[in-house]
Design a protein around this motif. Structure first.
Motif, PDB file in Angstrom:
ATOM      1  N   GLU A 191     -13.774  49.323  -8.506  1.00 34.28           N
ATOM      2  CA  GLU A 191     -13.772  49.827  -7.134  1.00 34.28           C
ATOM      3  C   GLU A 191     -15.039  49.458  -6.365  1.00 34.28           C
ATOM      4  OE1 GLU A 191     -15.434  53.097  -9.776  1.00 34.28           O
ATOM      5  OE2 GLU A 191     -13.980  51.478  -9.867  1.00 34.28           O
ATOM      6  N   GLY A 192     -15.765  48.440  -6.798  1.00 33.39           N
ATOM      7  CA  GLY A 192     -16.940  48.006  -6.042  1.00 33.39           C
ATOM      8  C   GLY A 192     -18.239  48.339  -6.750  1.00 33.39           C
ATOM      9  N   GLN A 193     -19.344  47.791  -6.218  1.00 32.54           N
ATOM     10  CA  GLN A 193     -20.620  47.889  -6.907  1.00 32.54           C
ATOM     11  C   GLN A 193     -21.529  48.937  -6.264  1.00 32.54           C
ATOM     12  OE1 GLN A 193     -21.950  43.842  -4.865  1.00 32.54           O
ATOM     13  NE2 GLN A 193     -23.494  44.509  -6.307  1.00 32.54           N
ATOM     14  N   CYS A 194     -22.492  49.426  -7.049  1.00 29.26           N
ATOM     15  CA  CYS A 194     -23.522  50.320  -6.534  1.00 29.26           C
ATOM     16  C   CYS A 194     -24.369  49.573  -5.511  1.00 29.26           C
ATOM     17  CB  CYS A 194     -24.400  50.822  -7.668  1.00 29.26           C
ATOM     18  SG  CYS A 194     -23.518  51.724  -8.957  1.00 29.26           S
ATOM     19  N   SER A 195     -24.901  50.292  -4.552  1.00 29.07           N
ATOM     20  CA  SER A 195     -25.571  49.660  -3.413  1.00 29.07           C
ATOM     21  C   SER A 195     -26.783  48.827  -3.801  1.00 29.07           C
ATOM     22  CB  SER A 195     -26.002  50.731  -2.410  1.00 29.07           C
ATOM     23  OG  SER A 195     -27.011  51.563  -2.958  1.00 29.07           O
ATOM     24  N   PHE A 196     -27.480  49.221  -4.858  1.00 28.73           N
ATOM     25  CA  PHE A 196     -28.755  48.599  -5.209  1.00 28.73           C
ATOM     26  C   PHE A 196     -28.615  47.445  -6.189  1.00 28.73           C
ATOM     27  CE2 PHE A 196     -27.725  52.033  -8.047  1.00 28.73           C
ATOM     28  CZ  PHE A 196     -27.903  51.475  -9.296  1.00 28.73           C
ATOM     29  N   CYS A 197     -27.421  47.216  -6.688  1.00 29.35           N
ATOM     30  CA  CYS A 197     -27.238  46.353  -7.853  1.00 29.35           C
ATOM     31  C   CYS A 197     -27.321  44.872  -7.504  1.00 29.35           C
ATOM     32  CB  CYS A 197     -25.903  46.652  -8.517  1.00 29.35           C
ATOM     33  SG  CYS A 197     -25.719  45.872 -10.128  1.00 29.35           S
ATOM     34  N   THR A 198     -27.974  44.100  -8.380  1.00 29.67           N
ATOM     35  CA  THR A 198     -28.032  42.646  -8.238  1.00 29.67           C
ATOM     36  C   THR A 198     -27.200  41.951  -9.305  1.00 29.67           C
ATOM     37  OG1 THR A 198     -30.056  42.595  -9.586  1.00 29.67           O
ATOM     38  CG2 THR A 198     -30.331  42.671  -7.198  1.00 29.67           C
ATOM     39  N   GLU A 199     -26.480  42.750 -10.110  1.00 33.15           N
ATOM     40  CA  GLU A 199     -25.554  42.137 -11.063  1.00 33.15           C
ATOM     41  C   GLU A 199     -24.425  41.460 -10.297  1.00 33.15           C
ATOM     42  OE1 GLU A 199     -25.128  42.141 -14.739  1.00 33.15           O
ATOM     43  OE2 GLU A 199     -27.277  42.278 -14.390  1.00 33.15           O
ATOM     44  N   ARG A 200     -23.689  40.591 -10.975  1.00 36.67           N
ATOM     45  CA  ARG A 200     -22.540  39.976 -10.331  1.00 36.67           C
ATOM     46  C   ARG A 200     -21.579  41.035  -9.821  1.00 36.67           C
ATOM     47  NH1 ARG A 200     -20.747  34.749 -13.920  1.00 36.67           N
ATOM     48  NH2 ARG A 200     -22.721  33.638 -13.848  1.00 36.67           N
ATOM     49  N   SER A 201     -20.953  40.782  -8.724  1.00 39.05           N
ATOM     50  CA  SER A 201     -20.065  41.756  -8.098  1.00 39.05           C
ATOM     51  C   SER A 201     -18.846  42.024  -8.962  1.00 39.05           C
ATOM     52  CB  SER A 201     -19.604  41.244  -6.733  1.00 39.05           C
ATOM     53  OG  SER A 201     -20.705  41.038  -5.883  1.00 39.05           O
ATOM     54  N   PRO A 202     -18.200  43.196  -8.785  1.00 35.70           N
ATOM     55  CA  PRO A 202     -16.947  43.453  -9.494  1.00 35.70           C
ATOM     56  C   PRO A 202     -15.956  42.319  -9.263  1.00 35.70           C
ATOM     57  CG  PRO A 202     -17.721  45.420  -8.377  1.00 35.70           C
ATOM     58  CD  PRO A 202     -18.617  44.305  -7.937  1.00 35.70           C
ATOM     59  N   GLY A 203     -15.216  42.007 -10.309  1.00 36.18           N
ATOM     60  CA  GLY A 203     -14.281  40.887 -10.215  1.00 36.18           C
ATOM     61  C   GLY A 203     -14.825  39.634 -10.864  1.00 36.18           C
ATOM     62  N   THR A 204     -16.141  39.608 -11.140  1.00 38.85           N
ATOM     63  CA  THR A 204     -16.730  38.443 -11.806  1.00 38.85           C
ATOM     64  C   THR A 204     -17.135  38.785 -13.239  1.00 38.85           C
ATOM     65  OG1 THR A 204     -18.947  38.997 -10.991  1.00 38.85           O
ATOM     66  CG2 THR A 204     -17.594  37.540  -9.618  1.00 38.85           C
ATOM     67  N   HIS A 205     -16.662  39.920 -13.725  1.00 35.40           N
ATOM     68  CA  HIS A 205     -17.017  40.360 -15.077  1.00 35.40           C
ATOM     69  C   HIS A 205     -16.469  39.393 -16.118  1.00 35.40           C
ATOM     70  CE1 HIS A 205     -16.359  42.764 -18.787  1.00 35.40           C
ATOM     71  NE2 HIS A 205     -17.533  43.258 -18.469  1.00 35.40           N
ATOM     72  N   GLU A 206     -17.318  39.035 -17.087  1.00 36.11           N
ATOM     73  CA  GLU A 206     -16.871  38.212 -18.222  1.00 36.11           C
ATOM     74  C   GLU A 206     -17.464  38.784 -19.493  1.00 36.11           C
ATOM     75  OE1 GLU A 206     -18.336  34.220 -18.075  1.00 36.11           O
ATOM     76  OE2 GLU A 206     -20.219  34.790 -17.124  1.00 36.11           O
ATOM     77  N   GLU A 207     -16.718  38.638 -20.574  1.00 36.06           N
ATOM     78  CA  GLU A 207     -17.087  39.294 -21.818  1.00 36.06           C
ATOM     79  C   GLU A 207     -17.203  38.275 -22.944  1.00 36.06           C
ATOM     80  OE1 GLU A 207     -15.803  43.557 -22.392  1.00 36.06           O
ATOM     81  OE2 GLU A 207     -14.530  42.501 -23.828  1.00 36.06           O
ATOM     82  N   ARG A 208     -18.223  38.444 -23.735  1.00 33.32           N
ATOM     83  CA  ARG A 208     -18.496  37.504 -24.822  1.00 33.32           C
ATOM     84  C   ARG A 208     -17.702  37.909 -26.071  1.00 33.32           C
ATOM     85  NH1 ARG A 208     -24.567  36.669 -27.179  1.00 33.32           N
ATOM     86  NH2 ARG A 208     -24.279  34.639 -28.176  1.00 33.32           N
ATOM     87  N   PRO A 209     -17.064  36.961 -26.747  1.00 36.60           N
ATOM     88  CA  PRO A 209     -16.292  37.308 -27.953  1.00 36.60           C
ATOM     89  C   PRO A 209     -17.192  37.879 -29.044  1.00 36.60           C
ATOM     90  CG  PRO A 209     -15.713  35.114 -27.167  1.00 36.60           C
ATOM     91  CD  PRO A 209     -16.921  35.539 -26.396  1.00 36.60           C
ATOM     92  N   PRO A 210     -16.737  38.875 -29.793  1.00 36.96           N
ATOM     93  CA  PRO A 210     -17.555  39.450 -30.868  1.00 36.96           C
ATOM     94  C   PRO A 210     -18.044  38.410 -31.861  1.00 36.96           C
ATOM     95  CG  PRO A 210     -15.605  40.795 -30.506  1.00 36.96           C
ATOM     96  CD  PRO A 210     -15.425  39.561 -29.669  1.00 36.96           C
ATOM     97  N   GLU A 211     -17.210  37.427 -32.196  1.00 38.41           N
ATOM     98  CA  GLU A 211     -17.611  36.416 -33.176  1.00 38.41           C
ATOM     99  C   GLU A 211     -18.819  35.631 -32.689  1.00 38.41           C
ATOM    100  OE1 GLU A 211     -17.805  34.393 -36.655  1.00 38.41           O
ATOM    101  OE2 GLU A 211     -16.616  36.165 -36.192  1.00 38.41           O
ATOM    102  N   ASP A 212     -18.883  35.335 -31.396  1.00 34.94           N
ATOM    103  CA  ASP A 212     -20.034  34.611 -30.859  1.00 34.94           C
ATOM    104  C   ASP A 212     -21.305  35.448 -30.983  1.00 34.94           C
ATOM    105  OD1 ASP A 212     -18.017  32.882 -30.183  1.00 34.94           O
ATOM    106  OD2 ASP A 212     -18.632  32.643 -28.088  1.00 34.94           O
ATOM    107  N   VAL A 213     -21.206  36.729 -30.656  1.00 37.05           N
ATOM    108  CA  VAL A 213     -22.358  37.622 -30.760  1.00 37.05           C
ATOM    109  C   VAL A 213     -22.830  37.693 -32.212  1.00 37.05           C
ATOM    110  CG1 VAL A 213     -23.216  39.972 -30.369  1.00 37.05           C
ATOM    111  CG2 VAL A 213     -21.518  38.979 -28.812  1.00 37.05           C
ATOM    112  N   LEU A 214     -21.888  37.807 -33.131  1.00 36.69           N
ATOM    113  CA  LEU A 214     -22.235  37.970 -34.542  1.00 36.69           C
ATOM    114  C   LEU A 214     -22.820  36.687 -35.138  1.00 36.69           C
ATOM    115  CD1 LEU A 214     -19.181  40.133 -35.644  1.00 36.69           C
ATOM    116  CD2 LEU A 214     -21.561  40.875 -35.389  1.00 36.69           C
ATOM    117  N   GLU A 215     -22.335  35.534 -34.698  1.00 36.06           N
ATOM    118  CA  GLU A 215     -22.928  34.284 -35.181  1.00 36.06           C
ATOM    119  C   GLU A 215     -24.380  34.166 -34.730  1.00 36.06           C
ATOM    120  OE1 GLU A 215     -20.650  30.853 -34.205  1.00 36.06           O
ATOM    121  OE2 GLU A 215     -19.126  31.262 -35.726  1.00 36.06           O
TER     122      GLU A 215
END
Length: 558
Positions: A191-215
């Motif tokens: 539903e949108g981002q907090c006013s102060f945030c510099t993270e990528r805006s909602p809708g641009t979220h991407e997630e790293r696979p667990p196997e990549d993190v574990l390697e």
């Protein structure tokens, strides 16, 4: 083999921390991309550069990379982030190859809260990365061209992250380091981002696979890293979850694979902590969130915390700045985390998982009345006996691309300095001591505390972890760099007083004896004169003390 330099100017973002002992993903990825491009990569920190001028190395390198930038304010003990003046000095040093600047510095420069970020002045840099530094560097390694806006996918990142593990042994504090691990990027709010945030805006979220993190974790474990924080993630409870009209529903199975993988594949593991969690996830999906937290508690290490970005519980400020939760929702989330993670991780250890609260002062339409609402919220937690791992208070950093910049023009903050100071003093003098006394009762054992400095008869240090408390240790024989298990003897505002654990009454120094609860200087002198002491039963008469005082000593003694 050509030489490349990676200088760590340190970073601090809402979802990424990289001030020692933390090593950020930024510098590791840059190191890995250059190493796989066939360069001999040297890593150094800005603190190393301050102590030892490195002009010869600077001139020898075919490429110099500086990673820097703060988008949230903080106070730092492990290192001092690069200042703008220092950055200007670095950029003017003679060099034979290009200078690349990357990290949160791309948003602008600010070194403290309560100010608008400054645009970067003209710097003698060849490339200011507006995309991902590691993608820019990998492209340069292939083509010799610097393209500042390049970005990467998680598939592309995988080999760079693994190769970047080789940076860790070059850290000046190694092996006393903690790897900040990336799980995702961007905001998972629907539903949108907090006013102060510099993270990528909602809708641009991407997630790293667990196997990549574990390697990557395996590679870091292989070179000697034993402490990890799953910190570069806006909401750990949403990892592996699914997007719904109500928000991101937790996906516990992916979280389970991640945590079990750390336990199975990192034999050196000593610390496994996390950071950010959205309390709204708990209120909207309580059953799934509870399952996710139970997984974390089953596999983490003592003293872990979920950082709740409450920012402000005033309904007016919440709505104006598009914050996450109301006071009632925040209270529900704090209660649930206490219920699931509030018990000690092991006998006399710190609790397994507690909430950490972040407050942000100076948001749009903030005022003295909203400070009072925040105070009443904390008073409710104290009245209910709920535990809070720590409270962070920050002033807003205002960046041009964040919505807050324009909101403040229409709805300025009306917080008076006097009111702010009075509110902050109440938290530090009243709330913090009460919370820390509940988190670490007398006799609590904190493992592996490293001495950072000595002041008089006291040594001061911290353990590795997410927001570890400062511990003052009563011991004459501890020096900077020494590590000890300690037992808590008393509480300060945000710190603890402790003694090395366990205490041998017949061998310990007078300062340790005096620090023990109920002893003091006179009784310590009697113990020293009477040593050796064979049994605790000798102490009541020797100390002229009631049995209760002697019994209270039992948990501290060998």
């Amino acid at each position: 083999m050509p030489l490349a330099l990676v200088m760590d100017g340190y970073v601090d973002e809402p979802a990424c921390f990289g001030v020692p002992p933390y090593i950020s993903p930024y510098v590791r990825y840059a190191f890995g991309a250059l190493a796989l491009a066939g360069l001999d990569v040297t890593y150094l920190t800005c603190d190393t550069w301050r102590r030892t001028p490195l002009e010869d190395l600077w001139r020898e390198a075919v490429l110099v990379v500086v990673i820097s930038g703060l988008t949230v304010p903080g106070r730092y003990r492990g290192g001092s982030p690069l200042t703008l003046r220092e950055l200007e000095a670095l950029s003017s040093l003679p060099r034979s190859g290009p200078l690349v600047l990357g990290g949160p510095i791309r948003h602008g420069y600010a070194l403290q809260g309560g100010v608008r970020a400054r645009d970067l002045p003209p710097l003698a840099v060849d490339c200011l990365c507006t995309g991902d530094p590691e993608a820019v560097l990998a492209h340069w390694g292939r083509t010799g061209q610097l393209v500042p806006g390049l970005t990467r996918t998680y598939e592309e990142l995988r080999p760079w992250a693994i190769a970047g593990a080789a940076l860790a042994p070059q850290h000046p504090d190694f092996p006393w380091v903690m790897a900040e691990m990336e799980l995702s990027r961007g905001c998972d709010r629907s539903e949108g981002q907090c006013s102060f945030c510099t993270e990528r805006s909602p809708g641009t979220h991407e997630e790293r696979p667990p196997e990549d993190v574990l390697e990557e974790a395996e590679a870091l474990d292989h070179v000697g890293v034993s402490a990890f924080r799953l910190g570069r993630c806006a909401n750990i409870l949403g990892y592996g979850g699914s997007f719904t009209p109500e928000g991101r529903r937790p996906g516990p199975e992916r979280l389970r694979a991640l945590y079990e993988g750390f336990r199975e594949r990192c034999p050196r593991l000593s610390v496994l902590h996390t950071d950010n969690a959205n309390p709204l996830t708990i209120t909207r999906f309580p059953d799934a969130a509870a399952e996710a937290m139970e997984i974390i508690v089953r596999h983490n290490t003592a003293g872990d915390g979920l950082s709740f970005g409450l920012e402000n519980v005033s309904a007016r400020v919440k709505d104006r700045n598009h914050l996450k939760v109301s006071a009632e929702e925040a209270l529900f989330a704090v209660r649930m985390v206490n219920e699931i993670g509030g018990k000690p991780k092991g006998p006399r250890l710190l609790p397994a998982l507690l909430p950490g609260l972040n407050f942000l002062v100076g948001l749009a339409d903030d005022g003295d009345d909203s400070l009072e609402e925040n105070r009443r919220f904390l008073e409710t937690l104290l009245e209910e006996g709920l535990l809070v791992r720590r409270i962070n208070i920050r002033r807003c950093m205002v960046f041009p691309e964040a919505p807050l910049a324009s909101l403040l023009e229409r709805y300025p903050s009306r917080v008076r300095e006097r009111s702010y100071r009075r509110w902050k003093e109440w938290i530090r003098n009243e709330a913090d001591p009460a919370f820390i006394a509940g988190v670490a009762p007398l006799g609590t054992v904190i493992r592996n505390v490293r001495v950072e400095e000595r002041r008089g008869h006291m040594a001061f240090g911290r353990s590795l972890g997410s927001y570890p408390p400062l511990v003052g240790i009563g011991a004459d024989d501890l020096r900077e760099g020494d590590r000890r298990d300690v037992a808590v003897c008393s509480h300060g505002g945000r710190s603890l007083t402790a003694v090395p654990y366990p205490v041998d009454l017949n061998r310990c120094d007078p300062i340790t004896l005096q620090t023990l609860p109920g002893i003091g200087k006179a009784r310590a002198s009697r113990i020293i004169q009477r040593r050796p002491i064979d049994t605790l039963e000798e102490l009541p008469d020797l100390l002229d003390a009631p049995a209760a005082i002697v019994e209270a000593l039992r948990p501290f003694l060998s």
